[in-house]
Write an enzyme that holds these catalytic residues in place. Structure first.
Site, mmCIF file in Angstrom:
data_model
loop_
_atom_site.group_PDB
_atom_site.id
_atom_site.type_symbol
_atom_site.label_atom_id
_atom_site.label_comp_id
_atom_site.label_asym_id
_atom_site.label_seq_id
_atom_site.Cartn_x
_atom_site.Cartn_y
_atom_site.Cartn_z
ATOM 1 N N CYS A 58 -20.886 -19.639 -1.308
ATOM 2 C CA CYS A 58 -22.258 -19.520 -1.825
ATOM 3 C C CYS A 58 -23.240 -20.172 -0.863
ATOM 4 O O CYS A 58 -22.980 -21.254 -0.338
ATOM 5 C CB CYS A 58 -22.324 -20.214 -3.191
ATOM 6 S SG CYS A 58 -23.957 -20.248 -3.912
ATOM 7 N N CYS A 64 -26.766 -27.394 -4.278
ATOM 8 C CA CYS A 64 -26.570 -27.194 -5.724
ATOM 9 C C CYS A 64 -25.403 -28.064 -6.206
ATOM 10 O O CYS A 64 -24.361 -28.127 -5.561
ATOM 11 C CB CYS A 64 -26.259 -25.719 -5.992
ATOM 12 S SG CYS A 64 -25.821 -25.364 -7.702
ATOM 13 N N CYS A 67 -21.190 -26.678 -7.985
ATOM 14 C CA CYS A 67 -19.851 -26.673 -7.371
ATOM 15 C C CYS A 67 -19.737 -27.866 -6.425
ATOM 16 O O CYS A 67 -20.694 -28.210 -5.740
ATOM 17 C CB CYS A 67 -19.629 -25.404 -6.551
ATOM 18 S SG CYS A 67 -19.497 -23.913 -7.539
ATOM 19 N N CYS A 142 -24.957 -16.955 -7.618
ATOM 20 C CA CYS A 142 -23.965 -17.895 -8.157
ATOM 21 C C CYS A 142 -22.641 -17.139 -8.210
ATOM 22 O O CYS A 142 -22.361 -16.419 -9.180
ATOM 23 C CB CYS A 142 -24.376 -18.378 -9.553
ATOM 24 S SG CYS A 142 -23.179 -19.539 -10.255
ATOM 25 N N GLN A 246 -14.972 -20.957 -24.611
ATOM 26 C CA GLN A 246 -14.354 -21.349 -23.339
ATOM 27 C C GLN A 246 -15.080 -20.643 -22.188
ATOM 28 O O GLN A 246 -15.594 -19.543 -22.353
ATOM 29 C CB GLN A 246 -12.859 -21.023 -23.330
ATOM 30 C CG GLN A 246 -12.047 -21.776 -24.378
ATOM 31 C CD GLN A 246 -11.972 -23.290 -24.122
ATOM 32 O OE1 GLN A 246 -12.230 -23.760 -23.012
ATOM 33 N NE2 GLN A 246 -11.642 -24.049 -25.159
ATOM 34 N N PHE A 273 -11.327 -30.096 -34.088
ATOM 35 C CA PHE A 273 -12.368 -29.698 -33.133
ATOM 36 C C PHE A 273 -12.179 -28.200 -32.842
ATOM 37 O O PHE A 273 -12.073 -27.783 -31.696
ATOM 38 C CB PHE A 273 -12.286 -30.502 -31.831
ATOM 39 C CG PHE A 273 -12.300 -32.003 -32.018
ATOM 40 C CD1 PHE A 273 -13.506 -32.687 -32.134
ATOM 41 C CD2 PHE A 273 -11.114 -32.731 -32.078
ATOM 42 C CE1 PHE A 273 -13.525 -34.076 -32.308
ATOM 43 C CE2 PHE A 273 -11.122 -34.115 -32.244
ATOM 44 C CZ PHE A 273 -12.329 -34.791 -32.353
ATOM 45 N N GLU A 293 -14.005 -28.871 -38.049
ATOM 46 C CA GLU A 293 -15.043 -28.833 -37.013
ATOM 47 C C GLU A 293 -16.299 -29.549 -37.541
ATOM 48 O O GLU A 293 -16.576 -29.517 -38.745
ATOM 49 C CB GLU A 293 -15.331 -27.348 -36.668
ATOM 50 C CG GLU A 293 -16.594 -27.037 -35.921
ATOM 51 C CD GLU A 293 -16.681 -27.642 -34.524
ATOM 52 O OE1 GLU A 293 -15.684 -27.653 -33.781
ATOM 53 O OE2 GLU A 293 -17.776 -28.121 -34.189
ATOM 54 N N ASP A 341 -8.741 -30.470 -29.694
ATOM 55 C CA ASP A 341 -9.452 -30.022 -28.485
ATOM 56 C C ASP A 341 -10.860 -30.632 -28.497
ATOM 57 O O ASP A 341 -11.844 -29.947 -28.765
ATOM 58 C CB ASP A 341 -9.538 -28.481 -28.488
ATOM 59 C CG ASP A 341 -10.285 -27.953 -27.266
ATOM 60 O OD1 ASP A 341 -10.435 -28.693 -26.276
ATOM 61 O OD2 ASP A 341 -10.720 -26.789 -27.314
ATOM 62 N N CYS A 367 -10.635 -31.053 -21.491
ATOM 63 C CA CYS A 367 -11.377 -30.686 -20.282
ATOM 64 C C CYS A 367 -11.631 -31.931 -19.446
ATOM 65 O O CYS A 367 -12.447 -31.902 -18.529
ATOM 66 C CB CYS A 367 -12.695 -30.006 -20.658
ATOM 67 S SG CYS A 367 -13.713 -31.004 -21.752
HETATM 68 C C1 LIG Z 1 -14.245 -28.518 -26.331
HETATM 69 S S1 LIG Z 1 -14.938 -27.805 -27.783
HETATM 70 C C2 LIG Z 1 -13.528 -26.961 -28.375
HETATM 71 C C3 LIG Z 1 -13.801 -25.890 -29.382
HETATM 72 C C4 LIG Z 1 -12.642 -24.943 -29.676
HETATM 73 N N1 LIG Z 1 -11.379 -25.619 -29.825
HETATM 74 C C5 LIG Z 1 -12.551 -23.866 -28.610
HETATM 75 O O1 LIG Z 1 -11.593 -23.902 -27.817
HETATM 76 O O2 LIG Z 1 -13.394 -22.984 -28.564
HETATM 77 C C6 LIG Z 1 -15.085 -29.217 -28.796
HETATM 78 C C7 LIG Z 1 -15.529 -28.957 -30.211
HETATM 79 O O3 LIG Z 1 -15.619 -30.212 -30.883
HETATM 80 C C8 LIG Z 1 -16.708 -30.168 -31.780
HETATM 81 N N2 LIG Z 1 -17.093 -31.561 -32.060
HETATM 82 C C9 LIG Z 1 -17.788 -32.403 -31.260
HETATM 83 N N3 LIG Z 1 -17.918 -33.599 -31.849
HETATM 84 C C10 LIG Z 1 -17.295 -33.507 -33.064
HETATM 85 C C11 LIG Z 1 -17.087 -34.417 -34.133
HETATM 86 N N4 LIG Z 1 -17.548 -35.663 -34.076
HETATM 87 N N5 LIG Z 1 -16.401 -33.998 -35.204
HETATM 88 C C12 LIG Z 1 -15.913 -32.735 -35.265
HETATM 89 N N6 LIG Z 1 -16.077 -31.821 -34.281
HETATM 90 C C13 LIG Z 1 -16.772 -32.201 -33.200
HETATM 91 C C14 LIG Z 1 -17.748 -29.353 -31.042
HETATM 92 O O4 LIG Z 1 -18.709 -28.815 -31.933
HETATM 93 C C15 LIG Z 1 -16.898 -28.292 -30.365
HETATM 94 O O5 LIG Z 1 -16.762 -27.168 -31.174
#
Ligand SMILES: C[S@@+](CC[C@H](N)C(=O)[O-])C[C@H]1O[C@@H](n2cnc3c(N)ncnc32)[C@H](O)[C@@H]1O
Length: 410
Positions: A58, A64, A67, A142, A246, A273, A293, A341, A367
């Site tokens: 790029c 930037c 990356c 990009c 994702q 999550f 969630e 997650d 992540c």
């Molecule tokens: C990395 S994302 C993963 C979402 C899902 N597993 C996916 O792969 O699409 C993290 C998730 O945690 C939720 N989250 C963040 N803080 C939270 C909390 N205190 N309690 C419950 N969920 C939460 C966010 O809204 C988000 O949807």
């Protein structure tokens, strides 16, 4: 090359951290002392290139901040991403883990972008922050992003030009859905009638699926030309404005495959999550899922998707703040498996409870290898064994790496 993607050189008994440098490079840099044995450097010139260097894809690379690793050879980059995970684990005293081969997303398929904009005099800058500053680097291309999103850069610049006063900033979250792009603009002020009309025209001209604005944290739909939908495990789910999915479809599928393989044979799983249900819908083909969630709009979309889905095992849902109210041991112990997650900060409190539970199988998606390492340590200290790690690279050329870790109670 360190965890943040900076080249690290030994210097005067300590270390100098210099972005955009590769092993073997001979360089000139301007150094600033940042600690007793630490310097930060700005790359001024490459005197000779190391073997680990290649030409970046790029034209904005180097200014930037999106990356940090485009200059690394494919071999070195692949080794680095794996080492990034090994190092984070070794900081927690964890080694000898079965780390599988990285599954990488190619260029041109990032389907979610957060773009910043700023009006400076007559000009409108649009792009990403420069590395480790809030300065916006103006971009016209990009290579990591999906072409539908790059095609919106110029039109968005024009929109921001009509909205922003001097020194005012704005943002745009762009997401490619199954049926078009969903755009959420963060604006500094309420739009007047004329601006509302031009925003509606913008949505129409660029055939957006959905278009909303956010002013001071209040989201207002401007146009919904089609219900913006993402397919998660064959189920169409409505994407609320700005909601998380994702970063690439390829990454999503790799993560889903690792998670579903890990929970095969379980009868009931709790998905913590769970977001819109990336894993819940994939797992519900074979197992009953309780999805938890903290974001109500996302959970409602998941619930709606589950209500309209056919051929799946039951999916129940729970709206809960897992940082303030992690699931208790008694609740966790009713499941055969737990998938978590969390955001980049990890799930410290929830994992502390998990470590005291009897759940036979725990699958951590992360992540951030550093917070994953911390949470893995807690689980191992609680009697779990880390069986395997599947690394997934969906943030090509950045220092971000995703992974799925599988833990079994020893
Ligand atoms: C990395 S994302 C993963 C979402 C899902 N597993 C996916 O792969 O699409 C993290 C998730 O945690 C939720 N989250 C963040 N803080 C939270 C909390 N205190 N309690 C419950 N969920 C939460 C966010 O809204 C988000 O949807």
């Amino acid at each position: 090359v360190g965890a943040q993607g900076d080249g690290i050189a030994p210097y005067e008994g300590g270390h100098a951290y210099i972005p955009f440098t590769a092993p073997g490079d001979v360089i000139e840099a301007q150094l600033v002392k940042t600690g007793p044995a630490a310097w930060r450097g700005e790359l001024l010139d490459i005197v000779s290139e190391g073997d680990a260097r290649k030409s970046p894809a790029c034209r904005h690379f180097g200014s930037c901040g999106g990356c940090s690793l485009q200059h690394l050879s494919n071999n070195y980059y692949a080794r680095w991403t794996r080492q990034r995970i090994e190092t984070a684990l070794s900081h927690q005293g964890i080694s000898g883990i079965n780390i599988k081969s990285m599954i990488s997303s190619p260029a041109g398929c990032r389907r979610r972008l957060d773009i910043k904009s700023l009006r400076t005099g007559n000009e409108v800058l649009l792009g990403f922050h420069a590395r480790k500053t809030k300065d916006i680097v103006d971009i016209t291309e990009c290579p990591v992003a999906a072409s539908e999103l790059v095609a919106l850069f110029e039109p968005l610049r024009a929109i921001f030009k009509s909205v922003l006063h001097k020194k005012q900033g704005a943002s745009a979250r762009l997401t490619v859905c199954d049926n078009g792009v969903s755009v959420l603009l963060g604006l500094p002020r309420e739009p007047d009638l004329a601006l509302r009309e031009s925003l509606a025209t913008f949505a129409h001209t660029h055939d957006l699926a959905a278009f909303a604005i956010d002013v001071d944290g209040f989201t207002e739909p401007m146009a919904e030309r089609r219900v913006p939908t993402v397919t998660l495990g064959n189920i169409g789910v409505k994407l609320p404005a700005g909601a998380f999915i994702q970063a690439t479809k390829e990454g999503e599928e790799a993560l889903q495959a690792a998670v579903t393989a890990a929970v095969a044979g379980a009868d009931s799983v709790v998905d913590l999550f769970c977001g819109l249900g990336t894993f819940a819908f994939a797992m519900a083909k074979q197992v009953k899922v309780h999805a938890v969630e903290g974001d109500k709009a996302m959970l409602d979309a998941l619930k709606d998707g589950a209500n309209h889905a056919g051929g799946l095992k039951p999916i129940s849902t729970e709206h809960r703040d897992l940082f303030r109210r992690p699931l208790l041991v008694e609740e966790l112990d009713t499941y055969d498996a737990v998938v978590f997650d969390p955001p980049r900060a990890g799930a410290k409190d929830q994992v502390a409870v998990l470590a005291a539970s009897k759940v036979p199988l725990v699958v951590g998606v992360s992540c951030n290898p550093n917070t994953f390492g911390r949470d893995a340590r807690t689980l191992i200290d609680g009697g779990y064994e880390l069986i395997s790690i599947q690394p997934v690279d969906q943030f090509l050329w950045s220092h971000h790496v995703e992974l799925v870790g599988v833990f079994r109670r020893a």
